[in-house]
Every structure is written in C-alpha cells, then in structure tokens.
Design an enzyme around this catalytic site. Structure first.
Site, mmCIF file in Angstrom:
data_model
loop_
_atom_site.group_PDB
_atom_site.id
_atom_site.type_symbol
_atom_site.label_atom_id
_atom_site.label_comp_id
_atom_site.label_asym_id
_atom_site.label_seq_id
_atom_site.Cartn_x
_atom_site.Cartn_y
_atom_site.Cartn_z
ATOM 1 N N ASP A 179 0.835 -1.202 0.000
ATOM 2 C CA ASP A 179 0.000 0.000 0.000
ATOM 3 C C ASP A 179 0.875 1.259 0.000
ATOM 4 O O ASP A 179 2.104 1.156 0.086
ATOM 5 C CB ASP A 179 -0.912 -0.061 1.244
ATOM 6 C CG ASP A 179 -2.263 0.574 0.990
ATOM 7 O OD1 ASP A 179 -2.371 1.388 0.048
ATOM 8 O OD2 ASP A 179 -3.202 0.274 1.738
ATOM 9 N N ASP A 223 -10.857 2.876 -2.869
ATOM 10 C CA ASP A 223 -11.307 1.629 -2.229
ATOM 11 C C ASP A 223 -12.770 1.327 -2.514
ATOM 12 O O ASP A 223 -13.616 2.222 -2.485
ATOM 13 C CB ASP A 223 -11.178 1.745 -0.706
ATOM 14 C CG ASP A 223 -9.738 1.770 -0.261
ATOM 15 O OD1 ASP A 223 -8.839 1.702 -1.109
ATOM 16 O OD2 ASP A 223 -9.527 1.868 0.963
HETATM 17 C C1 GLA Z 1 -6.025 1.321 1.897
HETATM 18 C C2 GLA Z 1 -6.203 0.264 0.813
HETATM 19 C C3 GLA Z 1 -7.256 -0.731 1.246
HETATM 20 C C4 GLA Z 1 -6.842 -1.378 2.541
HETATM 21 C C5 GLA Z 1 -6.615 -0.307 3.601
HETATM 22 C C6 GLA Z 1 -6.014 -0.888 4.882
HETATM 23 O O1 GLA Z 1 -7.162 2.115 2.053
HETATM 24 O O2 GLA Z 1 -6.554 0.854 -0.398
HETATM 25 O O3 GLA Z 1 -7.438 -1.711 0.259
HETATM 26 O O4 GLA Z 1 -5.689 -2.138 2.352
HETATM 27 O O5 GLA Z 1 -5.722 0.695 3.145
HETATM 28 O O6 GLA Z 1 -5.816 0.052 5.858
#
Ligand code: GLA
Length: 430
Positions: free
Chosen positions: A158, A219
């Site tokens: 990430d 997300d």
């Molecule tokens: C980000 C990512 C998500 C998830 C969260 C975890 O928002 O895009 O897919 O992994 O972090 O905190």
C-alpha cells in the site's frame, strides 16, 4: 548489428526489465480480508471476526471444503492490522503475538498444506493506512526477506504515509527485493491509486514491468454506488487502462463484495460479470462461513470464471453507452470466442434491449451464444439477426459467444472444466 545479436540483446533487456516471476498469467483469485473485516482487532469481544490467525484458517478451510480452490480461488490474503506495533529486536516486522500466536510461517504452512497460497500486506511509508509499522525505504530488503522466509506467496504494498518520490523509488525497489529472495511472490502495487491512476503521473508500462497487479483507483465499499463509481472510472479511462493489462500484469478495480450487505442479487451478478470482462483479479471479501447459497452460486459460476481466466488475457471494454441506460461490454477471448455483457443502469423495470452482433462489430458469421447466469445455450445466431435481451434494473445479461463452428470444441472445453471443478453440483453446464 547482426539480427541474432540484436534479438539476444532485446530478450536480455526485457528479462532485466520485466517482473519476470512468471506468476499470475491469468488474474489472481482468492479471498482478501479488508473490505469485510477491516481493522477489527477486538479478539476479546469478537473472536470470530477479528483479524487473527483463526480468521485466516477458517477462510482457508472454507476455500478447500466448499469447492472454491478447484475453481481457482487459491489466495488467502491478510490485509492491514496484522502486525505488532513494534518491529522486533532485529528490525523485522512481526505479527501481533496475541492474535497470531503461531506466527505467519505457521499460518503459511497451514495454508500450503491445503493447496492454497498466503498473501500479506505492507505499506511503503512510515505507517500502514491503519497506523501499523510501514516499510520505509531502508526496510524494503529486510521486509522482502522476512516475507520470503515466512513462505508468503503474495504481497500487497500500500502507499499511505509516503510521497511521490518515495513511491517512485520504493515500488521498483520492492520488486527487485522480492525477486532477489528467490521465492515466487506475486506483487500487488497500490502506487497508481495514490497518483490519480492516469498518465502522465502514472506510467503503466513501468508498472507492468515491476508489478503483477495494481490498484488504480479508490477503495471499494459495501454499496452499489461504490461499484458503479469504480465501473465508471474504469470504463471512462479504458483507452489508457485496457492496453496496460495482459498475462502477469493486471489492473485491479478492488475486491468482490458479493455476499456482503450492499448488493442485490442482480447487482451481484453485475459485479461478477463486469469484473470478468475487465480481467480483474477476483478477490472476494466476504464471510465464507456464512455466505448465502445465492451469492455462492454467482461467485462459483464456472463460465464467468472461465471468461475472467481466459488465457489470452486481453481486458475487455465498454462498447456502447445507450441513452436508454443500457451499456454493452465486450471482451475478446481465446479460440475466436468473446464475451458480452448487457448492463442496465435503469431503476424502473426489466428493459428489452434490441441489437444484433453486427451492430456490436462482430465479423460476419454464425455464432452460438451461451447465457452465463441462466446457464443455458442459446440457438444459432447470425451476425445480422436482431435479438432482444431482457435486462433487470442494475442487472446484466452475460453471454459467452463462440463462433458456431467452434461450438463443439468449446463445449468439450466447458465440460472438462466442469468435471474438474464439480463438487457434487449436478447441473449440466453446456
Ligand atoms: C487502503 C487500501 C485498502 C486497505 C486499507 C487498509 O485504504 O486501499 O485496500 O488495504 O488501506 O488500511
């Protein structure tokens, strides 16, 4: 230059540049904790649903016992909030000792013993998005080695709490570091999602050389609005995104939320159909222990999966956006076949959409479509013949479309696929 020398040089330079791990020639499939289980670390009060080794073992058991593994859903992926708040004395990441008392290596063993693969999550920054220790540039090699020693098979890296410069250095460095471990580790990069997902900031040819898949956009949440937002962004930008995908390198529109709380059955079929057309990784984020049979039916649809997993690896496209609210998506498949999705954004009633294969740019000839969710073959269809599909509001009609001459061969392929993956389900596929 002698042509042989030129070829050797070309091959050599490609080998150096490419993420040459040979992994994920078709989009990866499995289960990922985040959307459904988030950062629930309250194992005292919610032991069945907290991020712990038990949750991942439970999901591994379900993947094996409920027929998912045979369909290709083989990754069991940990997301954020798995680690301890501190690195160990040697500076290595370590799992939370209370929630993962056996350690990650033991969990990997458990998963491998069942013919599955284990994925883990890291973040190229000071902290993960959930506030756990991140992988700063100086920690990249250590963390790659730690994951390899544990027997991890995939890493989602990430990009919270980092900046553009760190990302530009860090994502390629992690790719090299993973390769250097000698362990085959699939590499999912969130880099483009942190840079707006589009050129010139995002360089998709570079991404294809260093990552197996990448999150391009925001997300997913447990709602139809969220699915629509993602589908729109991917379709609006398909001229850029579609050529970036191919065997070993995939755009990732994020997890499947089928079986959660936000989608109706029609909307669930739509997500499955559109993710298959987009050649998207199929990571379910749901509770496999309590999944309804209708959600399972959609997620285990063998032809939808076969379309998603087509070996040609060409991402599909939105062909048409009609004023009526109908959109048509198309994906070319191997052996001259293709897939069509008729998608209705209407909110009133089933809509009767009339078209012909010729109007959808098909070459002249006779085809024999198969209705993917009705699970039934349709009659012979000439490119010039008009037909009507009835599409439910926020639903789809999905067709697998082989040329009629290919039908017998495709049917045999389908039957083979069926008998391999059959888990006591007695319906005849083709
Ligand atoms: C980000 C990512 C998500 C998830 C969260 C975890 O928002 O895009 O897919 O992994 O972090 O905190």
């Amino acid at each position: 230059m002698h042509p042989v020398v030129a070829t050797v040089l070309l091959v050599f330079s490609c080998a150096v540049l490419a993420l040459d791990n040979g992994l994920m020639r078709t989009p990866p499939m499995g289960w990922l904790a985040w959307e459904r289980f988030r950062c629930n670390i309250d194992c005292d009060n919610d032991p069945k649903n907290c991020i712990s080794q038990d949750l991942f073992r439970d999901m591994a058991d379900r993947l094996v016992e409920d027929g998912w593994r045979e369909l290709g859903y083989v990754y069991v992926n940990i997301d954020d909030c798995w680690s301890s708040m501190q690195r160990d004395a040697q500076g290595r990441l370590q799992p939370d000792p209370k929630r993962f008392p056996g350690g990650i290596a033991k969990l990997a063993q458990y998963v491998h013993d069942r013919g599955l693969k284990l994925g883990i999550y890291g973040d190229l920054g000071t902290h993960t998005c959930g506030g756990y220790p991140g992988t700063t540039l100086d920690k990249i090699e250590t963390d790659a080695r730690t994951f390899a020693e544990w027997g991890v098979d995939m890493l989602k890296l990430d990009g919270c709490y980092s900046n553009a410069t760190t990302q530009e250095l860090g994502y390629p460095l992690m790719s090299k570091a993973l390769n250097a471990t000698g362990r085959m580790i699939g590499y999912s990069c969130s880099w483009p999602a942190y840079q707006g997902g589009l050129p010139p900031t995002v360089n998709y040819s570079q991404l294809g050389e260093i990552c197996n898949l990448w999150r391009n956009y925001g997300d997913i949440q447990d709602s139809w609005t969220s699915v629509l937002r993602i589908v729109d962004w991917f379709s609006d930008n398909q001229d850029i995104l579609q050529p970036a995908a191919g065997p070993g390198r995939w755009n990732d529109p994020d997890m499947l939320i089928i079986g959660d709380y936000g989608l109706s059955m029609d909307q669930s079929q739509s997500q499955m159909a559109l993710w298959a057309i987009m050649a998207a990784p199929l990571f379910m984020s749901n509770d496999l222990r309590t999944l309804s049979s209708s959600a399972r039916f959609i997620l285990q649809n063998k032809v939808a999966i076969a379309i998603n997993q087509d070996p040609l690896g060409v991402q599909g496209r939105r062909l048409l956006k009609e004023k009526s609210g109908v959109e048509v998506f198309w994906r070319p498949l191997s052996e001259g076949a293709s897939a069509l999705v008729f998608f209705s954004r209407r909110t009133d009633m089933p809509f009767r959409y009339q078209t012909s294969l010729r109007k959808l740019n098909y070459t002249a000839g006779t085809y024999k479509p198969y209705d993917v969710f009705m699970e039934k073959p349709l009659g012979l269809l000439k490119d010039s013949t008009d037909f009507v599909v009835s599409i439910n509001p926020s639903g789809v009609v999905m067709w697998f479309v082989p040329p009629a001459a290919q039908w017998q061969k495709q049917a045999e392929r389908g039957r083979m696929f069926y008998s391999r993956s059959d888990q006591g389900n007695t319906r005849v596929l083709l």
